[in-house]
Design a protein around this motif. Structure first.
Motif, PDB file in Angstrom:
ATOM      1  N   VAL A  94     -24.575  26.060  47.711  1.00 47.87           N
ATOM      2  CA  VAL A  94     -24.486  26.026  49.164  1.00 47.87           C
ATOM      3  C   VAL A  94     -25.903  26.029  49.728  1.00 47.87           C
ATOM      4  N   VAL A  95     -26.180  25.119  50.662  1.00 48.18           N
ATOM      5  CA  VAL A  95     -27.493  25.033  51.304  1.00 48.18           C
ATOM      6  C   VAL A  95     -27.325  25.360  52.782  1.00 48.18           C
ATOM      7  N   SER A  96     -28.090  26.318  53.267  1.00 42.33           N
ATOM      8  CA  SER A  96     -27.959  26.740  54.667  1.00 42.33           C
ATOM      9  C   SER A  96     -29.322  27.054  55.251  1.00 42.33           C
ATOM     10  N   ASP A  97     -29.342  27.384  56.542  1.00 46.13           N
ATOM     11  CA  ASP A  97     -30.585  27.704  57.240  1.00 46.13           C
ATOM     12  C   ASP A  97     -31.298  28.899  56.610  1.00 46.13           C
ATOM     13  N   TYR A  98     -32.601  28.828  56.622  1.00 56.01           N
ATOM     14  CA  TYR A  98     -33.441  30.004  56.358  1.00 56.01           C
ATOM     15  C   TYR A  98     -33.456  30.855  57.627  1.00 56.01           C
ATOM     16  N   VAL A  99     -33.208  32.150  57.487  1.00 54.96           N
ATOM     17  CA  VAL A  99     -33.176  33.045  58.646  1.00 54.96           C
ATOM     18  C   VAL A  99     -34.201  34.151  58.431  1.00 54.96           C
ATOM     19  N   PRO A 100     -35.292  34.177  59.219  1.00 54.82           N
ATOM     20  CA  PRO A 100     -36.301  35.236  59.052  1.00 54.82           C
ATOM     21  C   PRO A 100     -35.722  36.606  59.382  1.00 54.82           C
ATOM     22  N   GLY A 101     -36.378  37.627  58.894  1.00 56.43           N
ATOM     23  CA  GLY A 101     -35.967  38.981  59.201  1.00 56.43           C
ATOM     24  C   GLY A 101     -35.414  39.688  57.980  1.00 56.43           C
ATOM     25  N   CYS A 102     -34.494  40.600  58.193  1.00 56.88           N
ATOM     26  CA  CYS A 102     -33.843  41.295  57.087  1.00 56.88           C
ATOM     27  C   CYS A 102     -32.373  41.444  57.415  1.00 56.88           C
ATOM     28  N   SER A 103     -31.584  41.751  56.404  1.00 53.11           N
ATOM     29  CA  SER A 103     -30.158  41.922  56.650  1.00 53.11           C
ATOM     30  C   SER A 103     -29.909  43.213  57.424  1.00 53.11           C
ATOM     31  N   LEU A 104     -28.790  43.257  58.102  1.00 49.56           N
ATOM     32  CA  LEU A 104     -28.418  44.458  58.843  1.00 49.56           C
ATOM     33  C   LEU A 104     -28.210  45.629  57.883  1.00 49.56           C
ATOM     34  N   ALA A 105     -27.733  45.338  56.665  1.00 48.58           N
ATOM     35  CA  ALA A 105     -27.573  46.404  55.672  1.00 48.58           C
ATOM     36  C   ALA A 105     -28.923  47.021  55.321  1.00 48.58           C
ATOM     37  N   THR A 106     -29.948  46.185  55.156  1.00 45.89           N
ATOM     38  CA  THR A 106     -31.295  46.694  54.878  1.00 45.89           C
ATOM     39  C   THR A 106     -31.833  47.473  56.071  1.00 45.89           C
ATOM     40  N   ALA A 107     -31.613  46.946  57.273  1.00 45.38           N
ATOM     41  CA  ALA A 107     -32.068  47.650  58.476  1.00 45.38           C
ATOM     42  C   ALA A 107     -31.446  49.040  58.554  1.00 45.38           C
ATOM     43  N   ARG A 108     -30.139  49.118  58.270  1.00 41.82           N
ATOM     44  CA  ARG A 108     -29.464  50.420  58.320  1.00 41.82           C
ATOM     45  C   ARG A 108     -30.034  51.379  57.295  1.00 41.82           C
ATOM     46  N   ARG A 109     -30.262  50.880  56.071  1.00 40.94           N
ATOM     47  CA  ARG A 109     -30.813  51.755  55.027  1.00 40.94           C
ATOM     48  C   ARG A 109     -32.186  52.283  55.417  1.00 40.94           C
ATOM     49  N   ARG A 110     -33.005  51.434  56.041  1.00 37.55           N
ATOM     50  CA  ARG A 110     -34.352  51.872  56.419  1.00 37.55           C
ATOM     51  C   ARG A 110     -34.304  52.961  57.477  1.00 37.55           C
ATOM     52  N   VAL A 111     -33.442  52.776  58.476  1.00 37.25           N
ATOM     53  CA  VAL A 111     -33.346  53.785  59.533  1.00 37.25           C
ATOM     54  C   VAL A 111     -32.831  55.095  58.966  1.00 37.25           C
ATOM     55  N   LEU A 112     -31.788  55.029  58.132  1.00 35.50           N
ATOM     56  CA  LEU A 112     -31.238  56.251  57.552  1.00 35.50           C
ATOM     57  C   LEU A 112     -32.238  56.901  56.607  1.00 35.50           C
TER      58      LEU A 112
END
Length: 315
Positions: A94-112
């Motif tokens: 599957v080929v799709s767009d590159y999306v900068p940033g991080c996943s919401l799961a990673t964001a949640r882990r960092r905040v916690l």
């Protein structure tokens, strides 16, 4: 080759950088498009899944049809699908767009990991943006079928993007390595209609937002558990989340988007969109990245030499 007639090839691309394993065991790589008309070309992401061997065509067909329906989707909050292919080696690419940033799961882990929780303004902003993407998809009669925190990406300027449309039907068909004596197993074929509906997409988004707001990845299924998890949440957001989780609130993505924006404007403590953007901006650049979340550091790779971009992978 079991591919629908109008999806008979992948776009031509050159390798840039391997990103490691994804949440379903797929291989993920950053590539550069080599289409002749790609004047404003941007990096793409290639995901390669191993399907269980020997699947009958009728078992694979719902997956191919779901991906084909996702191909025309165009929306700022949706990672565009550029092409897909299922080959004779039982490999789904599957080929799709590159999306900068991080996943919401990673964001949640960092905040916690820092001993905090995302602000309610952050939760409302992310939820409203994902609901807008779902509204566009549902309007085109496309159901995501697997809304999850690792399929939502947040960017440094407040961008929120929902990825992996069409892949909800892939999960039960993926190859599982169980043991040396039983190397492969596959879940039973998913019956028609079982992989998501617009209402289930909304409830799945509600569970993602509940994970964010309560700081717990184990989402309760019963009403009492939901009420307990929402105990410290402001009344406005609590009512929205309780309603969508119990399927008695917003009956459409646009309704949920409107309710979350109302919360953002009136019902939760917020110092404006700029504060939400600052909170988002602080996430991708802090703390360790999982291999797939190297997306945020890919800017240096985008300047790869012409000789690297000239090596085209077989498509």
């Amino acid at each position: 080759m079991s591919v629908l007639p109008f999806a008979t090839r992948l776009p031509a691309f050159a390798p840039l950088h391997p990103l490691g394993r994804g949440p379903l065991g797929e291989w993920v790589s950053l590539v550069w498009p080599l289409e002749p008309d790609a004047s404003d070309a941007r990096p793409l992401v290639v995901k390669t899944f191993l399907l269980a061997s020997g699947l009958a065509p009728e078992t694979r067909r719902p997956l191919e049809e779901a991906l084909a329906r996702a191909l025309p989707l165009r929306h700022p909050g949706i990672a565009r699908l550029h092409g897909f292919q299922v080959d004779v080696r039982d490999t789904l690419t599957v080929v799709s767009d590159y999306v900068p940033g991080c996943s919401l799961a990673t964001a949640r882990r960092r905040v916690l990991g820092r001993g905090g929780r995302p602000s309610e303004a952050f939760v409302c902003h992310v939820g409203a943006e994902v609901a807008g993407a779902l509204q566009a998809a549902h309007g085109a009669r496309v159901v995501h079928g697997d809304v999850h925190a690792h399929r939502v990406r947040v960017g440094p300027r407040g961008e929120v993007t929902l990825t992996d449309f069409g892949l909800g039907r892939a999960r039960p068909l993926l190859r599982r390595f169980m043991s040396p004596t039983r190397q492969e197993a596959v879940e039973p074929p998913v019956r028609e209609g079982a992989v998501g509906s617009p209402g289930e997409d909304l409830r799945a988004l509600g569970r993602v937002l509940l994970e964010l707001v309560c700081g717990n990845t184990v989402v309760p299924e019963d009403a009492a558990g939901v009420d307990a998890a929402l105990g410290g949440v402001s009344p406005a957001l609590r009512d929205v989340l309780r309603g969508v989780l119990e399927a008695r609130g917003a009956d459409s993505a646009v309704g949920l988007q409107g309710a979350l924006r109302d919360c953002l404007g009136h019902g939760v403590e917020c110092h404006g969109r700029d504060s939400v953007v600052r909170e988002l901006a602080a996430l991708p650049g802090s703390g360790p990245l999982s291999p797939v979340d190297v997306y945020v550091g890919a800017a240096s790779v985008m300047t790869a030499s012409a000789s690297v971009r000239g090596r085209t992978l077989p498509s």
